[in-house]
Design a protein around this motif. Structure first.
Motif, PDB file in Angstrom:
ATOM      1  N   SER A 192       0.681  -1.089   0.162  1.00  0.00           N
ATOM      2  CA  SER A 192       0.103  -0.133   0.107  1.00  0.00           C
ATOM      3  C   SER A 192       0.947   1.403  -0.109  1.00  0.00           C
ATOM      4  CB  SER A 192      -0.810  -0.080   1.158  1.00  0.00           C
ATOM      5  OG  SER A 192      -0.093   0.076   2.365  1.00  0.00           O
ATOM      6  N   GLY A 193       0.095   2.391  -0.188  1.00  0.00           N
ATOM      7  CA  GLY A 193       0.806   3.564  -0.325  1.00  0.00           C
ATOM      8  C   GLY A 193       0.988   4.225  -1.783  1.00  0.00           C
ATOM      9  N   PRO A 194       1.405   5.368  -1.649  1.00  0.00           N
ATOM     10  CA  PRO A 194       1.340   6.129  -3.128  1.00  0.00           C
ATOM     11  C   PRO A 194       2.268   5.358  -4.224  1.00  0.00           C
ATOM     12  CG  PRO A 194       2.453   7.415  -1.461  1.00  0.00           C
ATOM     13  CD  PRO A 194       1.999   6.206  -0.825  1.00  0.00           C
ATOM     14  N   LYS A 195       1.812   5.276  -5.356  1.00  0.00           N
ATOM     15  CA  LYS A 195       2.425   4.724  -6.378  1.00  0.00           C
ATOM     16  C   LYS A 195       2.829   5.586  -7.515  1.00  0.00           C
ATOM     17  CE  LYS A 195       0.187   0.078  -6.073  1.00  0.00           C
ATOM     18  NZ  LYS A 195      -0.565  -1.050  -6.766  1.00  0.00           N
ATOM     19  N   TYR A 239      23.781   8.825 -20.875  1.00  0.00           N
ATOM     20  CA  TYR A 239      24.817   8.049 -19.996  1.00  0.00           C
ATOM     21  C   TYR A 239      26.119   7.630 -20.444  1.00  0.00           C
ATOM     22  CZ  TYR A 239      26.735   4.293 -17.017  1.00  0.00           C
ATOM     23  OH  TYR A 239      27.638   3.200 -16.202  1.00  0.00           O
ATOM     24  N   ALA A 240      27.128   8.147 -19.936  1.00  0.00           N
ATOM     25  CA  ALA A 240      28.592   7.853 -20.437  1.00  0.00           C
ATOM     26  C   ALA A 240      28.826   6.530 -21.134  1.00  0.00           C
ATOM     27  CB  ALA A 240      29.446   8.513 -19.651  1.00  0.00           C
ATOM     28  N   GLY A 241      28.439   5.541 -19.997  1.00  0.00           N
ATOM     29  CA  GLY A 241      28.705   4.194 -20.463  1.00  0.00           C
ATOM     30  C   GLY A 241      27.863   3.500 -21.335  1.00  0.00           C
ATOM     31  N   THR A 242      26.998   4.223 -22.057  1.00  0.00           N
ATOM     32  CA  THR A 242      26.142   3.618 -23.155  1.00  0.00           C
ATOM     33  C   THR A 242      26.974   3.067 -24.364  1.00  0.00           C
ATOM     34  OG1 THR A 242      24.254   5.184 -22.587  1.00  0.00           O
ATOM     35  CG2 THR A 242      24.114   4.043 -24.681  1.00  0.00           C
ATOM     36  N   GLY A 243      26.767   1.941 -24.611  1.00  0.00           N
ATOM     37  CA  GLY A 243      27.473   1.360 -25.734  1.00  0.00           C
ATOM     38  C   GLY A 243      28.924   1.022 -25.500  1.00  0.00           C
ATOM     39  N   VAL A 244      29.641   1.030 -24.285  1.00  0.00           N
ATOM     40  CA  VAL A 244      30.950   0.810 -23.970  1.00  0.00           C
ATOM     41  C   VAL A 244      30.490  -0.657 -23.470  1.00  0.00           C
ATOM     42  CG1 VAL A 244      32.828   1.318 -22.752  1.00  0.00           C
ATOM     43  CG2 VAL A 244      31.596   3.103 -23.571  1.00  0.00           C
ATOM     44  N   GLY A 245      31.076  -1.713 -23.990  1.00  0.00           N
ATOM     45  CA  GLY A 245      30.873  -3.090 -23.838  1.00  0.00           C
ATOM     46  C   GLY A 245      29.451  -3.292 -23.257  1.00  0.00           C
ATOM     47  N   GLY A 246      28.651  -2.620 -24.219  1.00  0.00           N
ATOM     48  CA  GLY A 246      27.016  -3.101 -24.105  1.00  0.00           C
ATOM     49  C   GLY A 246      26.420  -2.476 -22.885  1.00  0.00           C
ATOM     50  N   ASN A 247      27.043  -1.464 -22.082  1.00  0.00           N
ATOM     51  CA  ASN A 247      26.391  -1.174 -20.588  1.00  0.00           C
ATOM     52  C   ASN A 247      25.415   0.003 -21.124  1.00  0.00           C
ATOM     53  OD1 ASN A 247      28.212  -2.564 -19.140  1.00  0.00           O
ATOM     54  ND2 ASN A 247      29.996  -1.163 -19.179  1.00  0.00           N
ATOM     55  N   MET A 248      24.339  -0.308 -20.632  1.00  0.00           N
ATOM     56  CA  MET A 248      23.163   0.730 -20.860  1.00  0.00           C
ATOM     57  C   MET A 248      22.632   1.144 -19.579  1.00  0.00           C
ATOM     58  SD  MET A 248      22.999   0.887 -24.179  1.00  0.00           S
ATOM     59  CE  MET A 248      21.332   1.352 -24.659  1.00  0.00           C
ATOM     60  N   ALA A 249      22.008   2.210 -19.422  1.00  0.00           N
ATOM     61  CA  ALA A 249      21.361   2.686 -17.834  1.00  0.00           C
ATOM     62  C   ALA A 249      19.758   2.369 -18.324  1.00  0.00           C
ATOM     63  CB  ALA A 249      22.034   4.028 -17.701  1.00  0.00           C
ATOM     64  N   TRP A 250      19.376   1.200 -17.889  1.00  0.00           N
ATOM     65  CA  TRP A 250      18.078   0.815 -17.981  1.00  0.00           C
ATOM     66  C   TRP A 250      17.240   1.124 -16.963  1.00  0.00           C
ATOM     67  CZ3 TRP A 250      16.764  -0.134 -22.836  1.00  0.00           C
ATOM     68  CH2 TRP A 250      17.824  -0.844 -23.755  1.00  0.00           C
ATOM     69  N   PHE A 251      16.238   1.671 -16.900  1.00  0.00           N
ATOM     70  CA  PHE A 251      15.219   2.283 -15.964  1.00  0.00           C
ATOM     71  C   PHE A 251      13.837   1.567 -16.331  1.00  0.00           C
ATOM     72  CE2 PHE A 251      18.317   5.599 -15.855  1.00  0.00           C
ATOM     73  CZ  PHE A 251      18.289   6.349 -14.762  1.00  0.00           C
ATOM     74  N   ASP A 252      13.539   0.641 -15.342  1.00  0.00           N
ATOM     75  CA  ASP A 252      12.330  -0.238 -15.342  1.00  0.00           C
ATOM     76  C   ASP A 252      11.134   0.091 -14.866  1.00  0.00           C
ATOM     77  OD1 ASP A 252      10.881  -2.377 -16.594  1.00  0.00           O
ATOM     78  OD2 ASP A 252      11.871  -3.906 -15.560  1.00  0.00           O
ATOM     79  N   PHE A 253      10.040   0.316 -15.082  1.00  0.00           N
ATOM     80  CA  PHE A 253       8.812   0.677 -14.298  1.00  0.00           C
ATOM     81  C   PHE A 253       8.259  -0.734 -13.906  1.00  0.00           C
ATOM     82  CE2 PHE A 253       4.315   1.089 -13.567  1.00  0.00           C
ATOM     83  CZ  PHE A 253       4.483   2.272 -12.828  1.00  0.00           C
ATOM     84  N   ARG A 254       8.291  -0.870 -12.257  1.00  0.00           N
ATOM     85  CA  ARG A 254       7.657  -2.033 -12.120  1.00  0.00           C
ATOM     86  C   ARG A 254       6.610  -1.732 -10.832  1.00  0.00           C
ATOM     87  NH1 ARG A 254      12.980  -5.366 -10.742  1.00  0.00           N
ATOM     88  NH2 ARG A 254      14.099  -4.789 -12.609  1.00  0.00           N
ATOM     89  N   ARG A 255       5.455  -2.178 -10.911  1.00  0.00           N
ATOM     90  CA  ARG A 255       4.489  -2.088  -9.723  1.00  0.00           C
ATOM     91  C   ARG A 255       4.506  -0.670  -9.028  1.00  0.00           C
ATOM     92  NH1 ARG A 255       7.079  -6.969  -9.633  1.00  0.00           N
ATOM     93  NH2 ARG A 255       8.403  -6.565  -7.690  1.00  0.00           N
ATOM     94  N   GLY A 256       4.426   0.264  -9.770  1.00  0.00           N
ATOM     95  CA  GLY A 256       4.272   1.570  -9.087  1.00  0.00           C
ATOM     96  C   GLY A 256       5.918   2.276  -8.832  1.00  0.00           C
TER      97      GLY A 256
END
Length: 124
Positions: A17-20, A65-82
């Motif tokens: 419970s709580g704000p999502k 993100y400076a690491g994007t593309g370097v060795g496949g490093n990506m900064a992923w932000f995933d929306f999950r359950r609020g």
């Protein structure tokens, strides 16, 4: 496995419970940020050369993100359950999380419920 850090409005990120954060609110924020891109999926080549793909309607990437593309490093932000979740973020990614959290009137909280502040420091 890894360690997740969450952008959340709840007392603790795992609370039922709580704000999502609403998925449409997250989408609007990503679309308004020129350094973010809403992909809806992530893919990577694994050890045997096959491709692992994860689909999630709120999955976004921080393109500046400076690491994007370097060795496949990506900064992923995933929306999950609020919440918005990033796996194993460090300095620059934590700073981006703090910027996004401020716009969402939320906080940045680790798996063990520690709260992050400026510079990624633990403040609570």
């Amino acid at each position: 496995m890894g360690y997740d850090v969450h952008i959340t409005r709840r007392q603790n990120w795992f609370d039922e419970s709580g704000p999502k954060i609403d998925i449409n609110e997250w989408r609007a924020l990503v679309l308004s940020d020129p350094d973010m891109r809403l992909d809806g999926y992530a893919s990577a080549v694994v050890g045997d050369g096959s491709i692992l793909r994860v689909d999630s309607e709120g999955l976004a990437v921080w393109t500046a993100y400076a690491g994007t593309g370097v060795g496949g490093n990506m900064a992923w932000f995933d929306f999950r359950r609020g919440n918005v979740v990033v796996k194993n973020p460090h300095g620059a990614i934590l700073e981006k999380m703090l910027q996004l959290a401020q716009k969402l009137d939320a906080k940045v909280q680790g798996d063990e419920c520690e709260v992050h502040g400026a510079g990624g420091s633990v403040i609570g």
